[in-house]
Motif scaffolding. Structure first.
Motif, PDB file in Angstrom:
ATOM      1  N   VAL A 116      12.830  -0.152 -13.444  1.00  0.00           N
ATOM      2  CA  VAL A 116      12.712  -0.527 -12.031  1.00  0.00           C
ATOM      3  C   VAL A 116      14.077  -1.017 -11.560  1.00  0.00           C
ATOM      4  O   VAL A 116      14.600  -2.003 -12.065  1.00  0.00           O
ATOM      5  CB  VAL A 116      11.644  -1.623 -11.821  1.00  0.00           C
ATOM      6  N   GLN A 117      14.629  -0.287 -10.599  1.00  0.00           N
ATOM      7  CA  GLN A 117      15.972  -0.591 -10.094  1.00  0.00           C
ATOM      8  C   GLN A 117      15.970  -0.585  -8.575  1.00  0.00           C
ATOM      9  O   GLN A 117      15.188   0.134  -7.950  1.00  0.00           O
ATOM     10  CB  GLN A 117      16.968   0.483 -10.573  1.00  0.00           C
ATOM     11  N   LYS A 118      16.920  -1.348  -7.990  1.00  0.00           N
ATOM     12  CA  LYS A 118      17.106  -1.259  -6.540  1.00  0.00           C
ATOM     13  C   LYS A 118      17.454   0.179  -6.201  1.00  0.00           C
ATOM     14  O   LYS A 118      18.098   0.873  -6.983  1.00  0.00           O
ATOM     15  CB  LYS A 118      18.216  -2.201  -6.072  1.00  0.00           C
ATOM     16  N   ASP A 119      17.018   0.603  -5.032  1.00  0.00           N
ATOM     17  CA  ASP A 119      17.211   1.995  -4.621  1.00  0.00           C
ATOM     18  C   ASP A 119      17.771   2.027  -3.211  1.00  0.00           C
ATOM     19  O   ASP A 119      17.256   1.335  -2.328  1.00  0.00           O
ATOM     20  CB  ASP A 119      15.869   2.734  -4.692  1.00  0.00           C
ATOM     21  N   THR A 179      14.772  -4.498   1.142  1.00  0.00           N
ATOM     22  CA  THR A 179      15.333  -4.021  -0.116  1.00  0.00           C
ATOM     23  C   THR A 179      14.251  -3.236  -0.842  1.00  0.00           C
ATOM     24  O   THR A 179      13.130  -3.717  -0.997  1.00  0.00           O
ATOM     25  CB  THR A 179      15.784  -5.203  -1.000  1.00  0.00           C
ATOM     26  N   TRP A 202      12.898  -0.967  -4.269  1.00  0.00           N
ATOM     27  CA  TRP A 202      13.012  -0.710  -5.699  1.00  0.00           C
ATOM     28  C   TRP A 202      12.257   0.572  -6.006  1.00  0.00           C
ATOM     29  O   TRP A 202      11.187   0.822  -5.443  1.00  0.00           O
ATOM     30  CB  TRP A 202      12.388  -1.844  -6.517  1.00  0.00           C
ATOM     31  N   ALA A 242      10.649   2.748  -9.254  1.00  0.00           N
ATOM     32  CA  ALA A 242      10.280   2.752 -10.673  1.00  0.00           C
ATOM     33  C   ALA A 242      10.400   4.184 -11.158  1.00  0.00           C
ATOM     34  O   ALA A 242       9.875   5.108 -10.517  1.00  0.00           O
ATOM     35  CB  ALA A 242       8.856   2.235 -10.845  1.00  0.00           C
ATOM     36  N   CYS A 292       7.238   2.755  -6.070  1.00  0.00           N
ATOM     37  CA  CYS A 292       8.234   2.011  -5.310  1.00  0.00           C
ATOM     38  C   CYS A 292       7.601   0.754  -4.721  1.00  0.00           C
ATOM     39  O   CYS A 292       6.385   0.597  -4.703  1.00  0.00           O
ATOM     40  CB  CYS A 292       8.841   2.864  -4.202  1.00  0.00           C
ATOM     41  N   ILE A 314       6.853  -3.243 -10.756  1.00  0.00           N
ATOM     42  CA  ILE A 314       7.525  -3.339  -9.453  1.00  0.00           C
ATOM     43  C   ILE A 314       7.278  -4.716  -8.847  1.00  0.00           C
ATOM     44  O   ILE A 314       8.207  -5.373  -8.362  1.00  0.00           O
ATOM     45  CB  ILE A 314       7.045  -2.222  -8.500  1.00  0.00           C
ATOM     46  N   LYS A 341       9.379  -7.371 -10.454  1.00  0.00           N
ATOM     47  CA  LYS A 341      10.785  -7.278 -10.037  1.00  0.00           C
ATOM     48  C   LYS A 341      10.962  -7.873  -8.635  1.00  0.00           C
ATOM     49  O   LYS A 341      11.918  -8.606  -8.375  1.00  0.00           O
ATOM     50  CB  LYS A 341      11.232  -5.816 -10.062  1.00  0.00           C
ATOM     51  N   ILE A 342      10.026  -7.583  -7.729  1.00  0.00           N
ATOM     52  CA  ILE A 342      10.106  -8.117  -6.363  1.00  0.00           C
ATOM     53  C   ILE A 342       9.960  -9.639  -6.376  1.00  0.00           C
ATOM     54  O   ILE A 342      10.706 -10.350  -5.694  1.00  0.00           O
ATOM     55  CB  ILE A 342       9.040  -7.454  -5.462  1.00  0.00           C
ATOM     56  N   GLU A 396      13.142 -11.217  -7.551  1.00  0.00           N
ATOM     57  CA  GLU A 396      14.146 -11.208  -6.481  1.00  0.00           C
ATOM     58  C   GLU A 396      13.839 -12.281  -5.438  1.00  0.00           C
ATOM     59  O   GLU A 396      14.737 -12.982  -4.968  1.00  0.00           O
ATOM     60  CB  GLU A 396      14.197  -9.832  -5.814  1.00  0.00           C
TER      61      GLU A 396
END
Length: 153
Positions: free
Chosen positions: A5-8, A49, A51, A53, A62, A93, A96-97, A100
């Motif tokens: 899972v990364q920022k996109d 923002t 993310w 997956a 996402c 996801i 991760k959110i 953040e």
């Protein structure tokens, strides 16, 4: 199966495509006035923002975090590709959110989701992470097709 899972930055179009299918599904389960998914033109709003997956480089889900105020964030656009449902994508996801949101020092995150049975898995996930029902927030209004949740951080 490793989920990354990364920022996109939305530049490859895969998240937009996934959200297009999300929007179509929303219209199947809610009247147009009750669909609160982000329209395509708002996806690149600087307060949002995203993310993505991915498994082996393929987008499988996402989610997004929108800043409502310096202390409040809203979770938006949580979507998993149908082929990958019930495999822990949304959980990764969401984690991760929330990570953040904490790093931004938000005191609270909120979200809106649908009220019909098709949204039950999402509601169950949010409850597992201690989200509690709340009233409408931001620009939302009371609506029988919507449920609102909040989590203190």
């Amino acid at each position: 199966m490793e989920i990354s899972v990364q920022k996109d930055d939305l530049s490859d179009g895969s998240i937009s495509k996934l959200l297009e299918s999300h929007l179509q599904e929303m219209y199947q389960h809610s009247p147009p006035s009750s669909v609160h998914a982000l329209p395509p033109q708002e996806l690149k709003n600087s307060k949002i923002t995203f993310w993505g997956a991915r498994i082996n480089g393929v987008l499988v889900g996402c989610g997004a975090l929108k800043e409502i105020s310096p202390t409040l964030g809203e979770i938006k656009s949580m979507k998993t590709n149908r082929t990958f449902l019930r495999k822990g994508i949304a959980r990764k996801i969401l984690e991760k959110i929330l990570e953040e949101a904490k790093s931004r020092k938000y005191r609270e995150v909120k979200l809106e989701t649908g009220s019909s049975d098709v949204f039950a898995p999402a509601v169950s996930l949010y409850r597992q992470y201690d989200f509690e029902k709340c009233g409408p927030f931001s620009n939302y209004k009371e609506d029988i097709y919507s449920l609102f949740f909040s989590k203190r951080l």
